[in-house]
Every structure is written in C-alpha cells, then in structure tokens.
Write a protein that holds these residues in place. Structure first.
Motif, mmCIF file in Angstrom:
data_model
loop_
_atom_site.group_PDB
_atom_site.id
_atom_site.type_symbol
_atom_site.label_atom_id
_atom_site.label_comp_id
_atom_site.label_asym_id
_atom_site.label_seq_id
_atom_site.Cartn_x
_atom_site.Cartn_y
_atom_site.Cartn_z
ATOM 1 N N GLY A 158 99.248 116.199 75.190
ATOM 2 C CA GLY A 158 99.996 117.386 74.800
ATOM 3 C C GLY A 158 100.762 117.132 73.514
ATOM 4 N N ARG A 159 100.914 118.204 72.714
ATOM 5 C CA ARG A 159 101.623 118.014 71.460
ATOM 6 C C ARG A 159 102.091 119.346 70.902
ATOM 7 N N ALA A 160 103.315 119.380 70.453
ATOM 8 C CA ALA A 160 103.815 120.552 69.738
ATOM 9 C C ALA A 160 103.450 120.410 68.262
ATOM 10 N N GLY A 161 103.520 121.505 67.526
ATOM 11 C CA GLY A 161 103.195 121.441 66.114
ATOM 12 C C GLY A 161 103.453 122.754 65.410
ATOM 13 N N ILE A 162 103.272 122.751 64.096
ATOM 14 C CA ILE A 162 103.396 123.948 63.269
ATOM 15 C C ILE A 162 101.988 124.397 62.886
ATOM 16 N N TYR A 163 101.699 125.686 63.044
ATOM 17 C CA TYR A 163 100.346 126.188 62.868
ATOM 18 C C TYR A 163 100.326 127.376 61.906
ATOM 19 N N VAL A 164 99.145 127.547 61.295
ATOM 20 C CA VAL A 164 98.878 128.728 60.462
ATOM 21 C C VAL A 164 97.495 129.246 60.832
ATOM 22 N N PRO A 165 97.201 130.531 60.623
ATOM 23 C CA PRO A 165 95.856 131.049 60.871
ATOM 24 C C PRO A 165 94.852 130.404 59.932
ATOM 25 N N SER A 166 93.585 130.281 60.397
ATOM 26 C CA SER A 166 92.542 129.641 59.586
ATOM 27 C C SER A 166 92.258 130.425 58.307
ATOM 28 N N TYR A 167 92.500 131.746 58.335
ATOM 29 C CA TYR A 167 92.221 132.545 57.139
ATOM 30 C C TYR A 167 93.240 132.320 56.032
ATOM 31 N N THR A 168 94.236 131.487 56.298
ATOM 32 C CA THR A 168 95.230 131.153 55.269
ATOM 33 C C THR A 168 94.545 130.548 54.047
ATOM 34 N N GLN A 169 93.517 129.763 54.280
ATOM 35 C CA GLN A 169 92.812 129.134 53.167
ATOM 36 C C GLN A 169 92.200 130.185 52.240
ATOM 37 N N THR A 170 91.631 131.240 52.816
ATOM 38 C CA THR A 170 91.032 132.307 51.998
ATOM 39 C C THR A 170 92.093 133.012 51.160
ATOM 40 N N ILE A 171 93.245 133.266 51.758
ATOM 41 C CA ILE A 171 94.322 133.930 51.022
ATOM 42 C C ILE A 171 94.807 133.047 49.869
ATOM 43 N N TYR A 172 94.907 131.738 50.113
ATOM 44 C CA TYR A 172 95.314 130.825 49.041
ATOM 45 C C TYR A 172 94.289 130.811 47.901
ATOM 46 N N ASN A 173 93.016 130.939 48.256
ATOM 47 C CA ASN A 173 91.965 130.955 47.242
ATOM 48 C C ASN A 173 92.122 132.118 46.271
ATOM 49 N N ASN A 174 92.693 133.200 46.751
ATOM 50 C CA ASN A 174 92.847 134.408 45.943
ATOM 51 C C ASN A 174 94.186 134.486 45.223
ATOM 52 N N LEU A 175 94.957 133.384 45.314
ATOM 53 C CA LEU A 175 96.248 133.371 44.619
ATOM 54 C C LEU A 175 96.048 133.474 43.102
ATOM 55 N N VAL A 176 96.914 134.214 42.467
ATOM 56 C CA VAL A 176 96.894 134.311 41.001
ATOM 57 C C VAL A 176 98.136 133.648 40.439
ATOM 58 N N GLY A 177 98.040 133.228 39.189
ATOM 59 C CA GLY A 177 99.200 132.659 38.509
ATOM 60 C C GLY A 177 99.357 131.176 38.700
ATOM 61 N N LEU A 178 98.324 130.484 39.272
ATOM 62 C CA LEU A 178 98.433 129.049 39.465
ATOM 63 C C LEU A 178 98.026 128.266 38.221
ATOM 64 N N GLY A 179 97.470 128.954 37.257
ATOM 65 C CA GLY A 179 97.203 128.299 35.977
ATOM 66 C C GLY A 179 95.768 127.880 35.764
ATOM 67 N N SER A 180 95.045 127.499 36.836
ATOM 68 C CA SER A 180 93.655 127.070 36.669
ATOM 69 C C SER A 180 92.913 127.213 37.985
ATOM 70 N N ALA A 181 91.594 127.368 37.869
ATOM 71 C CA ALA A 181 90.760 127.469 39.066
ATOM 72 C C ALA A 181 90.793 126.169 39.854
ATOM 73 N N ARG A 182 90.899 125.063 39.128
ATOM 74 C CA ARG A 182 90.945 123.761 39.797
ATOM 75 C C ARG A 182 92.197 123.633 40.668
ATOM 76 N N PHE A 183 93.313 124.092 40.170
ATOM 77 C CA PHE A 183 94.544 124.041 40.959
ATOM 78 C C PHE A 183 94.449 125.016 42.135
ATOM 79 N N ASN A 184 93.784 126.145 41.925
ATOM 80 C CA ASN A 184 93.561 127.083 43.018
ATOM 81 C C ASN A 184 92.793 126.409 44.158
ATOM 82 N N ASP A 185 91.746 125.669 43.794
ATOM 83 C CA ASP A 185 90.943 124.969 44.803
ATOM 84 C C ASP A 185 91.781 123.925 45.527
ATOM 85 N N TYR A 186 92.615 123.223 44.766
ATOM 86 C CA TYR A 186 93.463 122.187 45.370
ATOM 87 C C TYR A 186 94.421 122.798 46.391
#
Length: 555
Positions: A158-186
């Motif tokens: 058993g273990r407690a933890g902090i969680y986010v939905p799996s679709y969080t990654q897709t939303i991060y991919n669509n972030l604007v203003g990060l400066g470069s596509a490479r940083f977006n991927d990171y």
C-alpha cells in the motif's frame, strides 16, 4: 488505519472458530465480541460460509483431498475496503473448500486495534494488515507478548501518493510560450516529475483553473485546507491564486507528510480536503471535462486500478528522510521525500499457527504461503462494479480461484481422520486363551497352597514365603487380565474394562517381577558381603520398602 478505510469509514461515520489450540479438544467455536457485521459484509460472510466455488473436478485436478476435520471454525476479520473484501474472501473460501475448515467472518472498521482483538481471541486472522501504521501495537503484541504472529507478506503493498490524469501529458504538449519544441517535449515527457510544477507556464495552467461550477453542481463541501506562508489561500474561481491546489481526502487521517514535503521542498502547493467521497467526485468531474487536476490518493484501490491516473515522482523515500517526521499537519518537520510504501502482512493469533498439532499445521502452512499478487489484485479491483455488492466480491473471488493455479501450491492436507477398527477375537483363539489362563491361575493357586502348607520347610523358608506368595499373586493378576479378553461377552469393551485391563496387567507384572528381583537382590548382597568377611542382614521389611517405591513409581 488503512487508506481505503477512509472511504467507507467516512461514508459510514466509522460506525458500523477457528479457535485452534495445540489439541483437537480445544476446537470450540467462539463468537467475536468485536463489531457486528452488517450490510455487505454480513451478506458476504453468509456466502463464504456456504461457499461451493471449487467443485470436485477443480479439487481433483489440483490433487487436493479435503479431509473431514474436527468441529471448529477459522475466524477471519474483515475490514471496510475492497482489497480487504477480496483478499479475505479468497483466503476464507480456500480455507473452507480446499482445507476443510469451517469459517466465520468477524468485522472491524480497520486495522486500529486489530492486534489487540487477535490477542484477546476475538478473531483468528487478518489477511491484510497495514503493519507500518501501528508500530506500538506491533511492538506490544508481536515482539513483546508474542500473542500475535506476523505470518508474512500478503503479496501487494500500500502507498499514498500525488496523482495527475494521464491526459496531462497531452495538455503539456500543447503548451505555448515555452520557447522551443524541444523544451515542449521535455516538459511533456516529465509530467510525472515533481519539478515540472516549478515551470511557470505549467504552474499557471493549474493556478488559473475555475472550479466553481464543479463545486456548485456537485454540492461538494470543503472540510479543511493547508496553505504555506508563500501561497495565497486557494480560491475555487482561480482569482488571486499563486499556487496550485492539491485535492486531498480527509484531514483526519493526515500524517503530515505532504505538508512537510511542501514546506521543505518549497513547493507552490496548497492543499484542500473534501472527504474521500468528495475527492472522488471532484476528480471524476475533472476527468470527464479533461481538465487538469492534482490530487492525493492511495493504492491499492479501484479508483486507481483503471490506469487513468499517473503517480508524481518526488525525491525517493529513505528511512533517514522520514526519521524526523513529526506528523505535524502544519508542515513543521523534516520530511522532504516521497511517501513510504506500507508493508501489508498477514497476522494471526499465535495459537492458530502452532505446529504442535497436526490439526493446526495444515492451516498454519497455508496461511504463511497464501499470497495475492499486485497484478491479480488490481485486475480484481478494476473488474469490481462501481456499486459495492456482496455478490460482486464473492463472484470475483470464486472466478479468481477457478481460473488461477497459484493457490494449488499453497494448499496441502496432511490431516487424516482417526480410524476405527472393529476387532473380535476368533472363537478358537478365545477358548485357547481362556484355557491357558485357567491353567496358569490353577498352577498359581496350587503353588500358593503348597507354599503355605510347607512354609516351615527349609527349602521353602530359603525361598522366602512372603515374596513367593507376592510373585504368585502378581502372576495371577497378569493372567487374569488376559482372561478378560476371552470373556468380552461378559465384560464388553468400555472405558472401565479397558482401564481395568491396563492397570491390573501392569500392576501384576510389576509385582511379580519386583518380588523376584527383591529376593535375588538379597541373595546377591549376602554373597557379596560374605566374600568381604562381613555379615549382612536384610529384612523382609527392607525389601518391601524397595518394592513399594518401585510399584509407586510405576503407578
């Protein structure tokens, strides 16, 4: 208490034998004085008690022969969450159907006080026990008093933890203003790493979220909050927020780990508490809207078994890191790493796993070997219905046993029923034995009469009249006990006749042999001392005392 206890405990307001000893005579069903089983658990207990999951084909294929055991009952304590329902049901069904023990389900709200209940003989075993949550109880009942036994790991943790939905990654991919596509991927690739929340653009996504419609539509009630000094109090409309808000279950069960992590890692987090049912509703609504959310929860639970959520990785847990955990929910303490993994073990009363009896040995071996691995448990949780029902959990447990083979190596029956033989002495043997006994007794009587008649004869005096008579009397008793076997119609087998036979034959043999030995000892002493030029006097009284001591020892 176990984390999933929060769900049912919160909803219900936290309300609501196998008495194996070393010998079979100690098998007496004892009703638990703990919490009364009601609702789902009462119905589930009834189904388990009358279970017929494993038919003869399955048992024969597993090579299991179920013995008819003495009366008794194995009492499993069941707590108030899904993994406990499932693991307890599976173990109890195997105990009843594969090992042949009757079973009973007792109930409790959670692990608090479980070891004490086992020590007090209110239950026999707990299949899933969160042992790390109760260090003082472990010290008292397992290590010091040794009234309870740690029977090994259950197979999942058993273990407690902090969680986010799996679709969080897709939303991060669509972030604007990060400066470069490479940083977006990171950023997208590290969405499950705690430092991703330090990126201003990521933090802004959470800070500005307006959740007033969710709260108003569902009627959720905020039950508590934590706000570090550098954050503004969280507002549901997103106005004035400078930190993201972590949704959590019930502040009552907090151990201060999350709050200390926020302070020591300088996280831009606030925490709001909604109760377990409220948290599930909150996160589910966010999931339906495909909106970002960060929440605290625990495993193993059905809520996380769907694979829709991912755990955030914080600095790895170490004992050193948690050594200064103050359990302070205001963030004062030294914890700066991830939540610990809680060891889940099986515990039982010491008498239940006592190997001094063949009766208890089979269950003891099974309980130590019994495991339910994490993969199977998560599959069962995911397959369980959203609405809890006794039929659902019972059927899942049965299907698991019918379709898996791991349990076959955990079950082995060595107990064999006592065999009863009808024995009768053939008539010819009876007459032969009776004739021999009559002849022997007649010879003893004639010899005794001859000794008495000739008691003053030098030859008889030399042999000692008293001890000669004792030898003949003892021989007569031994012969008479054998005659009882031939006269079973007159003296049918019973506790009295069998006991009499044992005592009369033993005393007869001891009396006869000790009398002969006493006379022989006196002759030995006389000749031994004569060689030394001494005169020795050993009276009959001296020999009788020795004979009495030997006879007393035998008795």
């Amino acid at each position: 208490p176990s984390p999933e206890q929060h769900t049912r405990g919160f909803r219900a307001g936290m309300a609501s034998g196998f008495q194996l000893a070393a010998l079979a005579v100690a098998f007496v069903p004892v009703r638990s004085t703990g919490e009364t089983c009601s609702g789902l658990r009462r119905n589930l207990a009834a189904k388990i008690a009358n279970s017929t999951c494993l038919n003869s084909t399955i048992l024969d294929g597993a090579g299991v022969v179920v013995p008819a055991r003495p009366a008794g009952v194995v009492r499993f304590e069941m707590h108030t969450w899904r993994s406990h329902y499932l693991s307890t049901s599976i173990a109890a069904i195997l105990t009843k159907e594969a090992l042949g023990y009757p079973v009973e389900i007792t109930c409790a709200s959670g692990g608090l006080g479980a070891l004490e209940r086992l020590a007090n003989n209110e239950a026999d075993v707990v299949v899933e026990y969160w042992i790390n949550n109760f260090p003082s109880a472990r010290q008292q009942y397992i290590q010091t008093e040794q009234a309870v036994v740690d029977s090994g790991l259950i197979g999942y943790s058993g273990r407690a933890g902090i969680y986010v939905p799996s679709y969080t990654q897709t939303i991060y991919n669509n972030l604007v203003g990060l400066g470069s596509a490479r940083f977006n991927d990171y950023v997208a690739d590290t969405y499950t790493f705690w430092r991703s929340f330090e990126i201003p653009e990521v933090l802004a996504l959470f800070v500005s979220a307006n959740d007033t419609s969710i709260i108003n539509q569902t009627g959720l009630q905020l039950t508590g909050r934590f706000t570090p000094t550098w954050c503004n109090p969280w507002s549901p409309d997103g106005l004035g927020n400078n930190c993201l808000d972590v949704k959590a279950e019930e502040i009552f069960y907090e151990q201060g780990i999350l709050q200390q992590m926020i302070v020591n890692l300088r996280l831009n987090f606030t925490v709001s508490f909604w109760g377990v049912a409220g948290l599930q509703t909150y996160v589910t609504e966010k999931q339906l809207r495909q909106e970002l959310v960060v929440f605290k929860y625990w495993e193993p639970t059905k809520f996380l078994s769907s694979g829709l959520y991912d755990r955030i990785a914080f600095p790895l847990f170490t004992d050193t890191c948690h050594a200064n955990n103050t359990n302070d929910i205001n963030g004062r303490g030294g914890v700066s790493c991830d939540f610990p993994t809680s060891t889940l073990v099986k515990v039982s009363r010491a008498a239940v796993v006592d190997h001094s009896s063949q009766i208890s040995e089979d269950f003891s071996r099974f309980f130590r070997l019994f495991e339910l691995n994490s993969k199977d448990l998560m599959g069962l949780l995911n397959a369980s219905s959203a609405e809890e029902s006794s039929n659902d959990f019972y059927n899942l447990a049965c299907d698991h046993l019918r379709t898996t083979t791991e349990w076959r190596t955990q079950v082995r029956n060595t107990y064999s029923e006592p065999r009863v033989y009808d024995w009768e002495l053939p008539i010819s043997h009876k007459y032969t034995l009776l004739a021999s006994c009559v002849f022997g007794i007649v010879v003893c009587l004639i010899s005794a009469v001859a000794v008495v008649i000739n008691m003053r004869h030098p030859m008889v005096v030399a042999k000692n009249v008293l001890f000669s008579l004792l030898t003949l009397f003892g021989a007569s008793l031994a012969i008479l006990s054998s005659a009882c076997l031939a006269l079973e119609e007159m003296f049918p087998p019973s506790m009295v006749t069998c006991t009499t036979h044992i005592w009369v034959s033993t005393i007869g043999y001891v009396l006869a042999l000790c009398a002969v030995g006493a006379k022989t000892y006196r002759i030995y002493r006389i000749f031994l001392e004569k060689e030394k030029g001494k005169i020795v006097s050993i009276t009959d009284y001296d020999l009788l005392r020795g004979l009495g001591v030997l006879l007393g020892i035998i008795v």
